[in-house]
Scaffold this motif. Sequence first.
Motif, PDB file in Angstrom:
ATOM      1  N   ILE A  65      64.147  30.301 101.389  1.00 49.20           N
ATOM      2  CA  ILE A  65      63.161  29.227 101.454  1.00 49.20           C
ATOM      3  C   ILE A  65      61.948  29.833 102.138  1.00 49.20           C
ATOM      4  CG2 ILE A  65      62.611  26.958 102.393  1.00 49.20           C
ATOM      5  CD1 ILE A  65      65.650  26.364 102.291  1.00 49.20           C
ATOM      6  N   VAL A  66      60.813  29.827 101.434  1.00 49.11           N
ATOM      7  CA  VAL A  66      59.597  30.482 101.926  1.00 49.11           C
ATOM      8  C   VAL A  66      58.554  29.421 102.228  1.00 49.11           C
ATOM      9  CG1 VAL A  66      57.864  32.243 101.464  1.00 49.11           C
ATOM     10  CG2 VAL A  66      60.158  32.481 100.486  1.00 49.11           C
ATOM     11  N   GLY A  67      58.252  29.267 103.501  1.00 56.18           N
ATOM     12  CA  GLY A  67      57.263  28.282 103.913  1.00 56.18           C
ATOM     13  C   GLY A  67      55.856  28.683 103.509  1.00 56.18           C
ATOM     14  N   VAL A  68      54.947  27.736 103.661  1.00 54.98           N
ATOM     15  CA  VAL A  68      53.535  27.975 103.368  1.00 54.98           C
ATOM     16  C   VAL A  68      53.040  29.169 104.178  1.00 54.98           C
ATOM     17  CG1 VAL A  68      51.224  26.975 103.529  1.00 54.98           C
ATOM     18  CG2 VAL A  68      53.146  25.555 102.811  1.00 54.98           C
ATOM     19  N   GLY A  69      52.461  30.145 103.496  1.00 51.46           N
ATOM     20  CA  GLY A  69      51.949  31.342 104.159  1.00 51.46           C
ATOM     21  C   GLY A  69      52.993  32.416 104.390  1.00 51.46           C
ATOM     22  N   GLY A  70      54.245  32.154 104.023  1.00 49.42           N
ATOM     23  CA  GLY A  70      55.321  33.102 104.249  1.00 49.42           C
ATOM     24  C   GLY A  70      55.462  34.105 103.116  1.00 49.42           C
ATOM     25  N   THR A  71      56.350  35.090 103.336  1.00 48.05           N
ATOM     26  CA  THR A  71      56.626  36.105 102.324  1.00 48.05           C
ATOM     27  C   THR A  71      58.134  36.263 102.173  1.00 48.05           C
ATOM     28  OG1 THR A  71      56.566  37.922 103.921  1.00 48.05           O
ATOM     29  CG2 THR A  71      54.503  37.407 102.768  1.00 48.05           C
ATOM     30  N   TRP A  72      58.523  36.874 101.057  1.00 43.52           N
ATOM     31  CA  TRP A  72      59.919  37.195 100.779  1.00 43.52           C
ATOM     32  C   TRP A  72      59.979  38.600 100.207  1.00 43.52           C
ATOM     33  CZ3 TRP A  72      62.001  38.633  96.070  1.00 43.52           C
ATOM     34  CH2 TRP A  72      63.382  38.789  96.050  1.00 43.52           C
ATOM     35  N   ASP A  73      61.009  39.354 100.596  1.00 45.23           N
ATOM     36  CA  ASP A  73      61.225  40.701 100.081  1.00 45.23           C
ATOM     37  C   ASP A  73      62.664  40.861  99.628  1.00 45.23           C
ATOM     38  OD1 ASP A  73      58.751  42.354 100.559  1.00 45.23           O
ATOM     39  OD2 ASP A  73      59.060  41.564 102.573  1.00 45.23           O
ATOM     40  N   GLU A  74      62.843  41.518  98.487  1.00 40.89           N
ATOM     41  CA  GLU A  74      64.177  41.881  97.996  1.00 40.89           C
ATOM     42  C   GLU A  74      64.742  42.878  98.993  1.00 40.89           C
ATOM     43  OE1 GLU A  74      67.093  44.228  96.635  1.00 40.89           O
ATOM     44  OE2 GLU A  74      65.117  45.128  96.487  1.00 40.89           O
ATOM     45  N   THR A  75      65.967  42.636  99.440  1.00 37.22           N
ATOM     46  CA  THR A  75      66.501  43.450 100.533  1.00 37.22           C
ATOM     47  C   THR A  75      67.600  44.415 100.134  1.00 37.22           C
ATOM     48  OG1 THR A  75      68.030  41.687 101.141  1.00 37.22           O
ATOM     49  CG2 THR A  75      65.918  41.758 102.294  1.00 37.22           C
ATOM     50  N   GLY A  76      68.180  44.356  98.905  1.00 39.09           N
ATOM     51  CA  GLY A  76      69.221  45.266  98.435  1.00 39.09           C
ATOM     52  C   GLY A  76      69.670  46.300  99.468  1.00 39.09           C
ATOM     53  N   PRO A  77      70.561  47.186  99.218  1.00 41.99           N
ATOM     54  CA  PRO A  77      71.260  47.351  97.960  1.00 41.99           C
ATOM     55  C   PRO A  77      72.433  46.392  97.845  1.00 41.99           C
ATOM     56  CG  PRO A  77      71.871  49.159  99.410  1.00 41.99           C
ATOM     57  CD  PRO A  77      70.921  48.253 100.164  1.00 41.99           C
ATOM     58  N   PRO A  78      72.897  46.097  96.669  1.00 37.92           N
ATOM     59  CA  PRO A  78      72.204  46.451  95.421  1.00 37.92           C
ATOM     60  C   PRO A  78      70.961  45.585  95.257  1.00 37.92           C
ATOM     61  CG  PRO A  78      74.056  45.028  94.944  1.00 37.92           C
ATOM     62  CD  PRO A  78      74.109  45.308  96.428  1.00 37.92           C
ATOM     63  N   PRO A  79      70.014  46.012  94.454  1.00 38.84           N
ATOM     64  CA  PRO A  79      68.799  45.226  94.254  1.00 38.84           C
ATOM     65  C   PRO A  79      69.126  43.838  93.713  1.00 38.84           C
ATOM     66  CG  PRO A  79      68.560  47.403  93.299  1.00 38.84           C
ATOM     67  CD  PRO A  79      70.005  47.258  93.696  1.00 38.84           C
ATOM     68  N   LEU A  80      68.541  42.828  94.309  1.00 38.11           N
ATOM     69  CA  LEU A  80      68.737  41.450  93.858  1.00 38.11           C
ATOM     70  C   LEU A  80      67.370  40.774  93.783  1.00 38.11           C
ATOM     71  CD1 LEU A  80      70.829  39.361  93.026  1.00 38.11           C
ATOM     72  CD2 LEU A  80      70.995  38.675  95.418  1.00 38.11           C
ATOM     73  N   PRO A  81      66.674  40.982  92.674  1.00 40.73           N
ATOM     74  CA  PRO A  81      65.351  40.396  92.542  1.00 40.73           C
ATOM     75  C   PRO A  81      65.421  38.882  92.374  1.00 40.73           C
ATOM     76  CG  PRO A  81      66.007  41.390  90.470  1.00 40.73           C
ATOM     77  CD  PRO A  81      67.068  41.739  91.484  1.00 40.73           C
ATOM     78  N   ALA A  82      64.334  38.218  92.708  1.00 46.31           N
ATOM     79  CA  ALA A  82      64.206  36.791  92.438  1.00 46.31           C
ATOM     80  C   ALA A  82      63.916  36.613  90.962  1.00 46.31           C
ATOM     81  CB  ALA A  82      63.091  36.204  93.282  1.00 46.31           C
ATOM     82  N   ARG A  83      64.569  35.656  90.327  1.00 40.43           N
ATOM     83  CA  ARG A  83      64.383  35.388  88.907  1.00 40.43           C
ATOM     84  C   ARG A  83      63.702  34.050  88.634  1.00 40.43           C
ATOM     85  NH1 ARG A  83      64.827  40.225  86.407  1.00 40.43           N
ATOM     86  NH2 ARG A  83      66.713  41.292  87.102  1.00 40.43           N
ATOM     87  N   SER A  84      63.684  33.165  89.637  1.00 40.05           N
ATOM     88  CA  SER A  84      63.007  31.879  89.470  1.00 40.05           C
ATOM     89  C   SER A  84      62.589  31.339  90.826  1.00 40.05           C
ATOM     90  CB  SER A  84      63.909  30.872  88.741  1.00 40.05           C
ATOM     91  OG  SER A  84      65.090  30.619  89.477  1.00 40.05           O
ATOM     92  N   VAL A  85      61.725  30.314  90.781  1.00 42.65           N
ATOM     93  CA  VAL A  85      61.207  29.703  91.987  1.00 42.65           C
ATOM     94  C   VAL A  85      60.914  28.239  91.703  1.00 42.65           C
ATOM     95  CG1 VAL A  85      58.805  30.355  91.474  1.00 42.65           C
ATOM     96  CG2 VAL A  85      59.476  29.936  93.845  1.00 42.65           C
TER      97      VAL A  85
END
Length: 90
Positions: A65-85
Amino acid sequence: MPSSAQAADGQFPYIRFDTGTLDALVNPPNGLCLQLPGGAAHAGNDTDATAFVYADTGCQQLLAIVGVGGTWDETGPPPLPARSVGFGSG
């Protein structure tokens, strides 16, 4: 996910997982599941609504959950990209 007929004002820029290039959702609607083409390895929430980031294309597997002004980063391994929002008030 909360629903509303309004749009989140602003941008949701993200770095595509597949190409490493910058893409963005602009003024995304609240309450809908939006796919992130190419997946996201990093995202910033420059909208006025909370962003709900998911590992699948159907907004079922919540990653963050990314608040206003926040950021998110994929943290793997294994890589787990975001696919939807989705956007809403939380």
